[in-house]
Design a protein around this motif. Sequence first.
Motif, PDB file in Angstrom:
ATOM      1  N   VAL A 466       0.853  -1.195   0.000  1.00  0.00           N
ATOM      2  CA  VAL A 466       0.000   0.000   0.000  1.00  0.00           C
ATOM      3  C   VAL A 466       0.888   1.244   0.000  1.00  0.00           C
ATOM      4  O   VAL A 466       1.824   1.367   0.792  1.00  0.00           O
ATOM      5  CB  VAL A 466      -0.928   0.001   1.222  1.00  0.00           C
ATOM      6  N   THR A 467       0.569   2.181  -0.887  1.00  0.00           N
ATOM      7  CA  THR A 467       1.407   3.378  -1.058  1.00  0.00           C
ATOM      8  C   THR A 467       0.823   4.579  -0.324  1.00  0.00           C
ATOM      9  O   THR A 467      -0.338   4.582   0.110  1.00  0.00           O
ATOM     10  CB  THR A 467       1.541   3.726  -2.538  1.00  0.00           C
ATOM     11  N   GLU A 468       1.658   5.615  -0.226  1.00  0.00           N
ATOM     12  CA  GLU A 468       1.199   6.885   0.346  1.00  0.00           C
ATOM     13  C   GLU A 468       0.017   7.442  -0.443  1.00  0.00           C
ATOM     14  O   GLU A 468      -0.929   7.982   0.133  1.00  0.00           O
ATOM     15  CB  GLU A 468       2.357   7.898   0.329  1.00  0.00           C
ATOM     16  N   GLY A 476      -6.947  10.555   3.704  1.00  0.00           N
ATOM     17  CA  GLY A 476      -6.360  11.886   3.769  1.00  0.00           C
ATOM     18  C   GLY A 476      -4.847  11.801   3.794  1.00  0.00           C
ATOM     19  O   GLY A 476      -4.262  10.780   3.433  1.00  0.00           O
ATOM     20  N   LEU A 477      -4.170  12.868   4.200  1.00  0.00           N
ATOM     21  CA  LEU A 477      -2.716  12.923   4.143  1.00  0.00           C
ATOM     22  C   LEU A 477      -2.073  11.881   5.033  1.00  0.00           C
ATOM     23  O   LEU A 477      -2.500  11.651   6.153  1.00  0.00           O
ATOM     24  CB  LEU A 477      -2.229  14.321   4.562  1.00  0.00           C
ATOM     25  N   ALA A 478      -1.050  11.236   4.514  1.00  0.00           N
ATOM     26  CA  ALA A 478      -0.273  10.272   5.287  1.00  0.00           C
ATOM     27  C   ALA A 478       0.898  10.973   5.950  1.00  0.00           C
ATOM     28  O   ALA A 478       1.398  11.981   5.467  1.00  0.00           O
ATOM     29  CB  ALA A 478       0.229   9.150   4.373  1.00  0.00           C
ATOM     30  N   LEU A 487       4.813   9.941  -3.139  1.00  0.00           N
ATOM     31  CA  LEU A 487       3.522   9.303  -2.943  1.00  0.00           C
ATOM     32  C   LEU A 487       3.464   7.868  -3.438  1.00  0.00           C
ATOM     33  O   LEU A 487       2.567   7.116  -3.055  1.00  0.00           O
ATOM     34  CB  LEU A 487       2.428  10.117  -3.641  1.00  0.00           C
ATOM     35  N   ASP A 488       4.384   7.470  -4.303  1.00  0.00           N
ATOM     36  CA  ASP A 488       4.350   6.106  -4.832  1.00  0.00           C
ATOM     37  C   ASP A 488       5.225   5.154  -4.022  1.00  0.00           C
ATOM     38  O   ASP A 488       5.470   4.022  -4.446  1.00  0.00           O
ATOM     39  CB  ASP A 488       4.792   6.093  -6.300  1.00  0.00           C
ATOM     40  N   GLN A 492       4.518   3.785   5.685  1.00  0.00           N
ATOM     41  CA  GLN A 492       5.383   3.350   6.781  1.00  0.00           C
ATOM     42  C   GLN A 492       4.806   3.803   8.118  1.00  0.00           C
ATOM     43  O   GLN A 492       3.858   4.592   8.167  1.00  0.00           O
ATOM     44  CB  GLN A 492       6.792   3.933   6.630  1.00  0.00           C
ATOM     45  N   GLU A 493       5.427   3.301   9.170  1.00  0.00           N
ATOM     46  CA  GLU A 493       5.073   3.692  10.540  1.00  0.00           C
ATOM     47  C   GLU A 493       3.591   3.473  10.828  1.00  0.00           C
ATOM     48  O   GLU A 493       2.946   4.295  11.471  1.00  0.00           O
ATOM     49  CB  GLU A 493       5.458   5.149  10.797  1.00  0.00           C
ATOM     50  N   HIS A 494       3.062   2.354  10.333  1.00  0.00           N
ATOM     51  CA  HIS A 494       1.659   2.042  10.578  1.00  0.00           C
ATOM     52  C   HIS A 494       1.540   0.744  11.359  1.00  0.00           C
ATOM     53  O   HIS A 494       2.131  -0.270  10.997  1.00  0.00           O
ATOM     54  CB  HIS A 494       0.886   1.943   9.258  1.00  0.00           C
ATOM     55  N   SER A 495       0.746   0.791  12.415  1.00  0.00           N
ATOM     56  CA  SER A 495       0.546  -0.373  13.271  1.00  0.00           C
ATOM     57  C   SER A 495      -0.351  -1.401  12.573  1.00  0.00           C
ATOM     58  O   SER A 495      -0.991  -1.124  11.550  1.00  0.00           O
ATOM     59  CB  SER A 495      -0.106   0.057  14.590  1.00  0.00           C
TER      60      SER A 495
END
Length: 669
Positions: A466-468, A476-478, A487-488, A492-495
């Motif tokens: 999964v991309t930004e 919304g904004l990552a 954006l491609d 990251q930094e996702h639980s």
Amino acid sequence: MNALSKAFLVALLFLGVGWFLYKNGYTEGVSRSLFDWLYPTSQQRRTAAPKPEPSREDTGARSWRSGRGQSRWARSVQSKQGRIYALLIGIDQYKQAWNTLRYAEKDIAGLYNVLTQEGRVPTQHVKRLLGREATQENVLEALDELRKRAKKDDTVLLMFAGHGEERNQQSYLILHDTHPERLRSTGLHPSQLSMGWKTKRLVVMLDACHSGISLQGTRGHSKGANEEHFAGVGRVVLSSSRQYQKSYEEETLGHGLFSYALMEALRGKADVDHDGVVTIYEAYKYAYRRLRELTQLYRKPSQEPFINMQMSGEIPLSYPEKREGDPPLGAADTNKGTLLLSSELDQIHVFVDGTYKTYLLSSAPKRITLHPGFHLVEFKKRGYTTKQEKIRLEVGKPLFFNVSLEPEAGSRKVFSLGSTTFAMRWIPQGRFLMGTPPQEEGRQTNEPLPRQVTISRGFWMMETEVTERQYKALFGLAKAEQSLCGLDCPIQEHSWHKAALFANRASEMSGLERCFTCKNGTCRGIPNYLSCLGWRLPTEAEWEYAARAGSAKKYTTGDEITCEQARYGTFSGDCDGTHMTLPVGSYSANDFYLYDMHGNVWEWVEDCYHSDYYGAPKKGTVWKGSEDCRRVLRGGSWFVNADNLRSAYRLYNAPSVRIYSLGFRVARN
């Protein structure tokens, strides 16, 4: 003239007179049955059921019996398969706490008109219970009365439109006076519909919810009301939607979508073979296709009717008038068997015993007549795996077959969600060796020896992480959007909980069920996780199976991997470059056309972490644990060295952890 000659002449005279009386309609009762036996027509020979004896209640239905405008097959079905009886129940308003519906009673009124006026079922054979009339006492009394009237060769049609609820793993239909605190004693259990019938043909149709959920404009989730209660020859349950889907009403139509499609079917639109009879199978196939059109037209989420049937032949539901321009049916071949084919796909080429026969169109089921006995049927479609089926046909017993083909391994499909798209690849069912051989360099203690695991059903898996850009389109904004990577690059930094919320959001935007239950940002997979129709995380076994893509080596690239084949080792110095990810798809894909299964970011999967595979499921299902269990991570990242990229390498972390290099990719059935 001797005695034998005299007896022969008397018999010949008897047969001649009998034939004249039979052809001119002068025979009735027992004599009629005798001449039916002596001079059977081709249509009478194809149906084993005996003709019901005339009764007084049929005298008012002569025009219905006469079959004007019908084919000979339709008249034969009416006379040989008995009468049709129907009990129709519809409830909008309830005495107790259930929400008010708008069109359930109108659905039943419309179905009554269709059956009696256009389907030519006598009015005295159809009973309606609407609103306040549909109490438990009245419904049970009507069922008892119908059980007494319906004979062995009659068809009984039960239709319910209203609410339903499931409690303690039991489904109940909600009647007007059903009390929520006494559901078991005041509701209607499916066993009360299925038990005590003499008839061999029982059809139950439900436009109702069975989970207790009722939203405005919907009828909740349909679960088929415990289909197992209707097992047996001629027992059919047709539900308005699949499990966890909602059954919708539409103000423009003034009906529930399923009931509207069903009424169209019984009026004759489902009579694709133009024989003057609408059967349960034809009605189901028409409703399935029509609901697709209606949900798209009125922008409703997916609603697919579900049928559970075990039949030895077709069950007629209505006998609509022959429509202008319909071709004649022609004489039936009583010496052949019938194969009825349908599919959700179109243009499937059909070969029988090696000979090309026809191709299927999704909107037009095909009828193929073949000699009785065994046949090998082959189905081929470009981009899909060829399927073979060995069938056995019998005269007078049509065989129904719904053709379902799997896409070829690695087939690509693009799903649109909001302002973005998700490219996915088909991962076919199969077996593989999960784990690490003892000689593999870099092997860890939590990597058990190889064990055979079966992936029992194919699934779609994102060809990239999964991309930004994709995250931004849904939420919304990552956080990492302003990084130099862009954006491609993978999120990251996702639980793990964030990954589950993302999958639920994708399901909601697709109109599909959610595969996770979440509260206050904490998520957990639903009990029947792998049957979920929405977006989800792959299981640990699915992930390794997809990563290997048929390879038993350390990596899909072989026993070695280089900095030109994956993004890894930038922190350890194994590979040159800045300490960050690269845009997805920067390296070659594996044999399933999946990118970055090695490196870039770690990928969360659904399973709880266990230190070995002792007790692990062998069918690729979820390995569960405690509610706050640590979750497995797979694939390695830009941060680690090559050993951590191996297909069998296992990492784990708490589901709430959010650190650099943790990402995910989603899957769906």
